[in-house]
Design an enzyme around this catalytic site. Structure first.
Site, PDB file in Angstrom:
ATOM      1  N   GLY A   1       0.812  -1.219   0.000  1.00  0.00           N
ATOM      2  CA  GLY A   1       0.000   0.000   0.000  1.00  0.00           C
ATOM      3  C   GLY A   1       0.842   1.263   0.000  1.00  0.00           C
TER       4      GLY A   1
ATOM      5  N   PRO B   1      -7.238  -0.288  10.150  1.00  0.00           N
ATOM      6  CA  PRO B   1      -8.292   0.738  10.285  1.00  0.00           C
ATOM      7  C   PRO B   1      -9.022   0.657  11.633  1.00  0.00           C
ATOM      8  CG  PRO B   1      -9.060  -1.079   8.933  1.00  0.00           C
ATOM      9  CD  PRO B   1      -7.630  -1.380   9.270  1.00  0.00           C
TER      10      PRO B   1
ATOM     11  N   GLU C   1       6.465   3.897  10.751  1.00  0.00           N
ATOM     12  CA  GLU C   1       6.797   4.749   9.605  1.00  0.00           C
ATOM     13  C   GLU C   1       6.246   6.155   9.818  1.00  0.00           C
ATOM     14  OE1 GLU C   1       8.908   4.190   7.078  1.00  0.00           O
ATOM     15  OE2 GLU C   1       8.493   6.330   7.014  1.00  0.00           O
TER      16      GLU C   1
ATOM     17  N   LYS D   1       4.725   6.419  17.911  1.00  0.00           N
ATOM     18  CA  LYS D   1       4.078   6.628  16.603  1.00  0.00           C
ATOM     19  C   LYS D   1       2.690   7.250  16.781  1.00  0.00           C
ATOM     20  CE  LYS D   1       2.766   6.588  12.471  1.00  0.00           C
ATOM     21  NZ  LYS D   1       3.241   7.532  11.495  1.00  0.00           N
TER      22      LYS D   1
ATOM     23  N   GLY E   1      -9.646  21.133   7.536  1.00  0.00           N
ATOM     24  CA  GLY E   1      -9.638  20.069   8.558  1.00  0.00           C
ATOM     25  C   GLY E   1      -8.752  18.943   8.069  1.00  0.00           C
TER      26      GLY E   1
ATOM     27  N   CYS F   1      -4.744   8.263   8.576  1.00  0.00           N
ATOM     28  CA  CYS F   1      -4.159   7.918   9.877  1.00  0.00           C
ATOM     29  C   CYS F   1      -4.493   8.820  11.061  1.00  0.00           C
ATOM     30  CB  CYS F   1      -2.655   7.811   9.736  1.00  0.00           C
ATOM     31  SG  CYS F   1      -2.200   6.457   8.645  1.00  0.00           S
TER      32      CYS F   1
ATOM     33  N   LYS G   1      -7.818   7.905  12.853  1.00  0.00           N
ATOM     34  CA  LYS G   1      -7.808   6.532  13.393  1.00  0.00           C
ATOM     35  C   LYS G   1      -6.778   6.386  14.520  1.00  0.00           C
ATOM     36  CE  LYS G   1      -4.700   3.745  10.544  1.00  0.00           C
ATOM     37  NZ  LYS G   1      -3.605   3.515  11.450  1.00  0.00           N
TER      38      LYS G   1
ATOM     39  N   ARG H   1      -7.900  26.556   1.413  1.00  0.00           N
ATOM     40  CA  ARG H   1      -6.506  26.167   1.650  1.00  0.00           C
ATOM     41  C   ARG H   1      -5.581  27.371   1.763  1.00  0.00           C
ATOM     42  NH1 ARG H   1      -5.070  20.960   3.233  1.00  0.00           N
ATOM     43  NH2 ARG H   1      -6.647  19.572   2.415  1.00  0.00           N
TER      44      ARG H   1
HETATM   45  P1  NAD Z   1      -3.065   0.417   2.559  1.00  0.00           P
HETATM   46  O1  NAD Z   1      -4.472   0.061   2.804  1.00  0.00           O
HETATM   47  O2  NAD Z   1      -2.713   1.363   1.446  1.00  0.00           O
HETATM   48  O3  NAD Z   1      -2.223  -0.926   2.290  1.00  0.00           O
HETATM   49  C1  NAD Z   1      -2.324  -2.081   3.047  1.00  0.00           C
HETATM   50  C2  NAD Z   1      -2.243  -3.277   2.116  1.00  0.00           C
HETATM   51  O4  NAD Z   1      -2.150  -4.475   2.899  1.00  0.00           O
HETATM   52  C3  NAD Z   1      -3.479  -3.464   1.230  1.00  0.00           C
HETATM   53  O5  NAD Z   1      -3.100  -3.407  -0.136  1.00  0.00           O
HETATM   54  C4  NAD Z   1      -4.030  -4.850   1.611  1.00  0.00           C
HETATM   55  O6  NAD Z   1      -4.548  -5.571   0.529  1.00  0.00           O
HETATM   56  C5  NAD Z   1      -2.787  -5.515   2.171  1.00  0.00           C
HETATM   57  N1  NAD Z   1      -3.067  -6.655   3.054  1.00  0.00           N
HETATM   58  C6  NAD Z   1      -3.928  -6.706   4.102  1.00  0.00           C
HETATM   59  N2  NAD Z   1      -3.865  -7.922   4.695  1.00  0.00           N
HETATM   60  C7  NAD Z   1      -2.952  -8.652   4.003  1.00  0.00           C
HETATM   61  C8  NAD Z   1      -2.432  -9.967   4.150  1.00  0.00           C
HETATM   62  N3  NAD Z   1      -2.835 -10.777   5.127  1.00  0.00           N
HETATM   63  N4  NAD Z   1      -1.526 -10.401   3.261  1.00  0.00           N
HETATM   64  C9  NAD Z   1      -1.093  -9.587   2.259  1.00  0.00           C
HETATM   65  N5  NAD Z   1      -1.533  -8.327   2.092  1.00  0.00           N
HETATM   66  C10 NAD Z   1      -2.441  -7.849   2.960  1.00  0.00           C
HETATM   67  O7  NAD Z   1      -2.491   0.977   3.930  1.00  0.00           O
HETATM   68  P2  NAD Z   1      -1.261   1.986   4.152  1.00  0.00           P
HETATM   69  O8  NAD Z   1      -1.696   3.389   3.958  1.00  0.00           O
HETATM   70  O9  NAD Z   1      -0.086   1.472   3.394  1.00  0.00           O
HETATM   71  O10 NAD Z   1      -1.026   1.805   5.717  1.00  0.00           O
HETATM   72  C11 NAD Z   1      -0.479   0.623   6.237  1.00  0.00           C
HETATM   73  C12 NAD Z   1      -0.107   0.855   7.696  1.00  0.00           C
HETATM   74  O11 NAD Z   1       0.888   1.889   7.775  1.00  0.00           O
HETATM   75  C13 NAD Z   1      -1.269   1.325   8.574  1.00  0.00           C
HETATM   76  O12 NAD Z   1      -1.105   0.761   9.853  1.00  0.00           O
HETATM   77  C14 NAD Z   1      -1.064   2.837   8.653  1.00  0.00           C
HETATM   78  O13 NAD Z   1      -1.586   3.372   9.849  1.00  0.00           O
HETATM   79  C15 NAD Z   1       0.442   2.949   8.642  1.00  0.00           C
HETATM   80  N6  NAD Z   1       0.961   4.218   8.100  1.00  0.00           N
HETATM   81  C16 NAD Z   1       0.393   4.773   6.992  1.00  0.00           C
HETATM   82  C17 NAD Z   1       0.932   5.947   6.462  1.00  0.00           C
HETATM   83  C18 NAD Z   1       0.342   6.602   5.253  1.00  0.00           C
HETATM   84  O14 NAD Z   1       0.763   7.700   4.925  1.00  0.00           O
HETATM   85  N7  NAD Z   1      -0.594   5.998   4.548  1.00  0.00           N
HETATM   86  C19 NAD Z   1       2.069   6.526   7.054  1.00  0.00           C
HETATM   87  C20 NAD Z   1       2.623   5.906   8.175  1.00  0.00           C
HETATM   88  C21 NAD Z   1       2.067   4.752   8.687  1.00  0.00           C
HETATM   89  C1  UGA Z   2       0.703  12.117   8.574  1.00  0.00           C
HETATM   90  C2  UGA Z   2       1.989  12.473   9.311  1.00  0.00           C
HETATM   91  O1  UGA Z   2       2.415  13.764   8.879  1.00  0.00           O
HETATM   92  C3  UGA Z   2       3.079  11.448   9.020  1.00  0.00           C
HETATM   93  O2  UGA Z   2       4.244  11.741   9.788  1.00  0.00           O
HETATM   94  C4  UGA Z   2       2.560  10.062   9.404  1.00  0.00           C
HETATM   95  O3  UGA Z   2       3.529   9.082   9.096  1.00  0.00           O
HETATM   96  C5  UGA Z   2       1.282   9.785   8.633  1.00  0.00           C
HETATM   97  O4  UGA Z   2       0.300  10.805   8.937  1.00  0.00           O
HETATM   98  C6  UGA Z   2       0.634   8.473   9.007  1.00  0.00           C
HETATM   99  O5  UGA Z   2       0.882   7.916  10.051  1.00  0.00           O
HETATM  100  O6  UGA Z   2      -0.172   8.083   8.168  1.00  0.00           O
HETATM  101  P1  UGA Z   2      -0.192  12.351   6.099  1.00  0.00           P
HETATM  102  O7  UGA Z   2      -1.519  12.071   6.711  1.00  0.00           O
HETATM  103  O8  UGA Z   2       0.213  11.565   4.920  1.00  0.00           O
HETATM  104  O9  UGA Z   2       0.969  12.185   7.178  1.00  0.00           O
HETATM  105  O10 UGA Z   2      -0.116  13.886   5.661  1.00  0.00           O
HETATM  106  P2  UGA Z   2       0.051  15.261   6.493  1.00  0.00           P
HETATM  107  O11 UGA Z   2       0.969  16.126   5.746  1.00  0.00           O
HETATM  108  O12 UGA Z   2       0.366  15.038   7.913  1.00  0.00           O
HETATM  109  O13 UGA Z   2      -1.398  15.884   6.380  1.00  0.00           O
HETATM  110  C7  UGA Z   2      -2.508  15.345   7.067  1.00  0.00           C
HETATM  111  C8  UGA Z   2      -3.691  16.273   6.918  1.00  0.00           C
HETATM  112  O14 UGA Z   2      -3.485  17.472   7.648  1.00  0.00           O
HETATM  113  C9  UGA Z   2      -3.952  16.706   5.473  1.00  0.00           C
HETATM  114  O15 UGA Z   2      -5.324  16.750   5.242  1.00  0.00           O
HETATM  115  C10 UGA Z   2      -3.337  18.082   5.409  1.00  0.00           C
HETATM  116  O16 UGA Z   2      -3.892  18.892   4.413  1.00  0.00           O
HETATM  117  C11 UGA Z   2      -3.659  18.599   6.798  1.00  0.00           C
HETATM  118  N1  UGA Z   2      -2.747  19.676   7.248  1.00  0.00           N
HETATM  119  C12 UGA Z   2      -1.423  19.452   7.401  1.00  0.00           C
HETATM  120  C13 UGA Z   2      -3.284  20.922   7.551  1.00  0.00           C
HETATM  121  O17 UGA Z   2      -4.511  21.133   7.443  1.00  0.00           O
HETATM  122  N2  UGA Z   2      -2.445  21.895   7.993  1.00  0.00           N
HETATM  123  C14 UGA Z   2      -1.117  21.701   8.146  1.00  0.00           C
HETATM  124  O18 UGA Z   2      -0.415  22.666   8.559  1.00  0.00           O
HETATM  125  C15 UGA Z   2      -0.589  20.453   7.836  1.00  0.00           C
END
Ligand code: NAD
Ligand code: UGA
Length: 479
Positions: A14, A96, A170, A225, A276, A281, A284, A455
């Site tokens: 993902g 989620p 991450e 985290k 907003g 993430c 959640k 924005r």
């Molecule tokens: P995502 O939904 O984009 O990707 C997750 C993938 O895992 C999906 O493609 C799904 O099909 C796959 N999957 C689920 N169960 C599986 C299994 N048993 N075997 C193989 N594949 C499987 O999610 P994401 O945004 O990559 O987030 C993943 C994790 O990282 C979450 O815990 C999230 O909180 C964390 N995280 C996300 C971000 C971000 O910016 N999106 C940043 C930091 C941390």
């Molecule tokens: C956020 C964190 O910044 C990452 O460090 C973290 O790894 C990630 O969540 C995660 O755990 O998924 P992300 O959600 O990808 O990253 O993007 P951000 O840049 O943090 O923005 C989040 C939301 O806040 C967006 O809707 C953005 O537009 C908004 N935002 C951000 C504001 O409204 N104002 C700001 O000053 C900054």
């Protein structure tokens, strides 16, 4: 003894698994990196011949995938085979919020993580380091360890197994993921076995300075985290709450942000008021923190963090309400142009995007929305709004009311979206929206018209030649 990693498997292709593994593969050409996913469609897209078709839009990602794919970076659905070969396994699956059962609406749903742990227990061979890359509630490593230990007690007949579990959350942000991964503020590794921690450290050390790689105990790492995301989101709710006060008093939130941001104790980042926070993430992870706090009987702590989410939801609806108010209290049958649907610029991700809430509110009020976004596809918008597109709205000029209320259409071009509308709402800060010629817009829009810059990316000077009414988030001087 030093454990040398030669083969990595990442479960989950993902927004985190894909970019993270691409950067590891790029910087560690001697390590084979296999990214696996149960979603065959997603894997097919990662393997697309046309590099533009990979499933995630992220600046810089295409180039790395192009360079490493088929060499030391591979995408497949062979979960079993790749686990078997790996000496380090990253769990990077979705976590989620639970939809039902105990903790519904707050706790993380760990069913995908548990499935992974069971698969690792079943298929891996020899010594394997299991790395939590997903964001997880504190103490999840215990669950993973329990499952893996059961496999150690009853080793399968072919081979014996041994595991260590590490937490390596991450911190990348979407839209700047590659930059964040290539040059992180820090890499956090939590664990019990220093040898396993060093094995992961050695990988990051290929491109991250040693002093940026932090070692902690596993629970601190998991909690850090959630805490980082909660602190970041808290800043956004704080500044958004002040934006409402600015609008009421004549102050300007940008000036307030600049004034407080120069205090080095506060700092200038994450003080942009907007529609907003969105993204998969923040909400959640805070709700997860709320659930954990309640679980440990810390109700005041839980209430404190929950208010960050409550404010965010209120703020999103506040924007919808003020749009209706400005448009003479009714938007029924009016065409409204929405610029930007992703939750922030430079990503095609729409999860929890403020645009979803605001568009739903406007549809509910009977508006006809023409939605433009440079990277989000119409089928994604259809899914998010749970309403089918009505492409006929785009031909609308003056006879608004012949179309049924509460419809939307997808616009390929910005002008097509603006044509004949009563208002333009900028919901995502994409760079292309900064270059709109508002003088020309005056000629194709229905007047009196409003531009809502939620924005705060437009410049007031660009409106001097137009007779458009400009509203900017948190700007009390032009309300
Ligand atoms: P995502 O939904 O984009 O990707 C997750 C993938 O895992 C999906 O493609 C799904 O099909 C796959 N999957 C689920 N169960 C599986 C299994 N048993 N075997 C193989 N594949 C499987 O999610 P994401 O945004 O990559 O987030 C993943 C994790 O990282 C979450 O815990 C999230 O909180 C964390 N995280 C996300 C971000 C971000 O910016 N999106 C940043 C930091 C941390
Ligand atoms: C956020 C964190 O910044 C990452 O460090 C973290 O790894 C990630 O969540 C995660 O755990 O998924 P992300 O959600 O990808 O990253 O993007 P951000 O840049 O943090 O923005 C989040 C939301 O806040 C967006 O809707 C953005 O537009 C908004 N935002 C951000 C504001 O409204 N104002 C700001 O000053 C900054």
């Amino acid at each position: 003894m030093q454990t040398k990693i030669k083969n990595i498997c990442c479960i989950g292709a993902g927004y985190v698994g894909g970019p993270t593994m691409a950067v590891i593969a790029k910087n560690c050409p001697n390590i084979a990196v296999n990214v696996v996913d149960v979603n065959q469609e997603r894997i097919n897209l990662w393997n697309s011949k046309n590099i533009d078709d990979i499933p995630i839009y992220e600046p810089g990602l295409h180039e790395i995938v192009k360079k490493c794919r088929g060499k030391n970076l591979n995408f497949s659905s062979d979960v079993k085979g790749c686990i078997k070969k790996a000496d380090m396994i990253f769990i990077s699956v979705n976590t989620p919020t639970k939809k039902k059962g105990i903790g519904a609406g707050k706790a993380s749903d760990l069913k995908w993580v548990e499935v992974c742990a069971r698969e690792v227990a079943q298929y891996s061979s020899g010594y394997t380091i299991v790395v939590e890359k997903s964001t997880l509630p504190v103490k999840t490593a215990e669950v993973i360890k329990n499952i893996l230990e059961a496999a150690q007690i009853y080793p399968n007949t072919e081979h014996s197994v041994k595991f260590d579990v590490l937490s390596n959350p991450e911190f990348l942000a979407e839209g700047s993921a590659i930059k964040d991964l290539e040059n992180p503020d820090r890499v956090l590794i939590g664990g019990e076995n220093i040898e396993a921690m060093n094995a992961l450290t050695n990988i990051y050390e290929k491109w991250v300075p040693k002093e940026k790689i932090l070692h902690t105990n596993i629970w601190s790492s998991e909690l850090a985290k959630l805490t980082a995301n909660a602190f970041l989101a808290q800043r956004i709710s704080s500044i958004n709450s002040i934006s409402a006060l600015c609008e009421a008093t004549g102050a300007d939130v940008r000036e307030v942000a600049r004034a407080i941001g120069t205090d080095t104790r506060i700092g200038s980042k994450f003080l942009d008021s907007g529609p907003g926070f969105g993204g998969s993430c923040f909400k959640k992870d805070i709700l997860n923190l709320v659930y954990l706090s309640n679980h440990y009987g810390l109700n005041e702590v839980a209430n404190f963090w929950e208010s960050v989410v409550t404010l965010n939801t209120w703020h999103q609806h506040r924007i919808s309400q003020l749009i209706v108010k400005k448009l003479f209290g009714t938007i029924t049958g009016k065409k409204i142009c929405i610029l930007g649907f992703s939750f922030k610029e430079n990503t095609n991700d729409t999860r929890e995007s403020a645009a979803i809430t605001i568009c739903k509110d406007l549809l509910e009020e009977g508006a006809l929305l023409a939605i433009h976004d440079p990277k989000v596809e119409r089928k994604q918008i259809e899914k998010d709004l749970s309403t089918k597109e009505n492409p006929n709205i785009k031909f609308l000029e003056s006879n608004m009311y012949k179309y049924s209320e509460g419809n939307w259409c997808y616009a390929e071009e910005i002008n097509e979206a603006i044509q004949g509308s009563d208002a333009v709402i900028v919901l995502t800060g994409w760079g292309i929206y900064k270059n709109i010629d508002w003088g020309k817009v005056t000629k194709i829009i229905r007047r009196p018209a409003w531009v809502f810059d939620v924005r705060s990316i437009l410049s007031k000077e660009d409106f001097e030649e137009s007779d458009l009414n400009l509203w900017m988030i948190g700007d009390g001087s032009i309300i």
